[in-house]
Design a protein around this motif. Sequence first.
Motif, PDB file in Angstrom:
ATOM      1  N   LEU A   1      -7.130   6.942 -35.422  1.00 51.99           N
ATOM      2  CA  LEU A   1      -5.937   6.104 -35.532  1.00 51.99           C
ATOM      3  C   LEU A   1      -4.857   6.799 -36.351  1.00 51.99           C
ATOM      4  CD1 LEU A   1      -7.428   2.529 -36.082  1.00 51.99           C
ATOM      5  CD2 LEU A   1      -6.547   3.538 -33.978  1.00 51.99           C
ATOM      6  N   SER A   2      -5.278   7.569 -37.350  1.00 53.34           N
ATOM      7  CA  SER A   2      -4.300   8.322 -38.150  1.00 53.34           C
ATOM      8  C   SER A   2      -3.560   9.323 -37.280  1.00 53.34           C
ATOM      9  CB  SER A   2      -5.006   9.040 -39.300  1.00 53.34           C
ATOM     10  OG  SER A   2      -5.596   8.123 -40.189  1.00 53.34           O
ATOM     11  N   ALA A   3      -4.312  10.045 -36.419  1.00 50.42           N
ATOM     12  CA  ALA A   3      -3.691  11.039 -35.546  1.00 50.42           C
ATOM     13  C   ALA A   3      -2.777  10.380 -34.526  1.00 50.42           C
ATOM     14  CB  ALA A   3      -4.775  11.848 -34.845  1.00 50.42           C
ATOM     15  N   LEU A   4      -3.084   9.140 -34.176  1.00 53.01           N
ATOM     16  CA  LEU A   4      -2.252   8.409 -33.220  1.00 53.01           C
ATOM     17  C   LEU A   4      -1.083   7.709 -33.904  1.00 53.01           C
ATOM     18  CD1 LEU A   4      -5.086   6.868 -30.992  1.00 53.01           C
ATOM     19  CD2 LEU A   4      -3.573   8.783 -30.419  1.00 53.01           C
ATOM     20  N   ARG A   5      -0.900   7.973 -35.203  1.00 51.13           N
ATOM     21  CA  ARG A   5       0.209   7.448 -35.995  1.00 51.13           C
ATOM     22  C   ARG A   5       0.197   5.916 -36.090  1.00 51.13           C
ATOM     23  NH1 ARG A   5       3.876  11.505 -37.019  1.00 51.13           N
ATOM     24  NH2 ARG A   5       3.682  13.382 -35.716  1.00 51.13           N
ATOM     25  N   VAL A   6      -1.002   5.360 -36.144  1.00 57.13           N
ATOM     26  CA  VAL A   6      -1.125   3.916 -36.347  1.00 57.13           C
ATOM     27  C   VAL A   6      -1.205   3.655 -37.848  1.00 57.13           C
ATOM     28  CG1 VAL A   6      -2.540   1.863 -35.934  1.00 57.13           C
ATOM     29  CG2 VAL A   6      -2.327   3.632 -34.155  1.00 57.13           C
ATOM     30  N   PRO A   7      -0.323   2.840 -38.410  1.00 53.34           N
ATOM     31  CA  PRO A   7      -0.364   2.585 -39.853  1.00 53.34           C
ATOM     32  C   PRO A   7      -1.671   1.897 -40.258  1.00 53.34           C
ATOM     33  CG  PRO A   7       1.150   1.081 -38.754  1.00 53.34           C
ATOM     34  CD  PRO A   7       0.764   2.099 -37.735  1.00 53.34           C
ATOM     35  N   GLU A   8      -2.154   2.228 -41.456  1.00 56.87           N
ATOM     36  CA  GLU A   8      -3.436   1.686 -41.902  1.00 56.87           C
ATOM     37  C   GLU A   8      -3.415   0.162 -41.991  1.00 56.87           C
ATOM     38  OE1 GLU A   8      -6.727   2.369 -45.496  1.00 56.87           O
ATOM     39  OE2 GLU A   8      -4.949   3.662 -45.333  1.00 56.87           O
TER      40      GLU A   8
END
Length: 282
Positions: free
Chosen positions: A241-248
């Motif tokens: 999810l981090s690589a997909l730029r999804v905020p935590e």
Amino acid sequence: MDHRPERTVPFHRGGVLRALLLALLVAVTPIAALAASNGQGSGQGSAAKAPVGITVALSPSSRTVDQGQAATFTVSATSTGGFVGTVAFSASGLPAGATASFAPASVYLTSGSTAQATLTVGTATTTPVAKTDFTVKASSGTVVSNTAPGQLQVLEVKRNFGVTGTVKGLLAPGVSQSIELEISNPEKKSIAVTNLSVSISQVVRTQAAIAANLPCTTADYKLTQYSGAYPLAVDPGVRTLSALRVPESSWPRITMLDTPKLQDGCKGATIQLTYSGTGQGN
């Protein structure tokens, strides 16, 4: 006194009748011809002229397409009643997420001519899976054609992919931790991932907790599901999810509830999580 025999002149009645009939035919013939020329003798009237306008046809009338893909139709526009002018096309009734484009966007018709254009109907990965009826028409100023019916059937295309997760930290009563999802795409092209979900399949207590008969169940935990945008475009390979730029803040989370009951049975426990989702071809 002369007694010569009287001579009788024969009376040819047939000859007189023939003469009378001939005169009658000569007198009647022009009247009959005049009546026929006015459409009274033949029983046939002149054909009504077609109104000035445009007729439209769609071929084929139905197409089947996978979500995210496009289908093409041929649109034919024909001039009727001597119509001449530039004709533009439009479509209505397409399903959500679908778009229509015409190439060319307009055609020029001369009297009695027919011109064609290609209609491309594009769909999105979120376009509903269903059969949808739509219509196509053509217009030129105030002249509007008939509506040609068409149908689009959208099919769901599922792709295989894997989902795992990592809890970012330890749990304790009242503590919440985010879950970093990792999506593995074995396909050769990008897939669109939706409907991500996390569930607790099992809570495994330590041997000491089991021996002391200290409970710990799924009721001691709460899950918050993924709340980010869909679809997630995942290229071949592994993407977090981090690589997909999804905020935590949009990641799923797990919380250990702080209950009034004794929760020592949850110390050192292992929580097994199950992940699911839907993958479709882009």
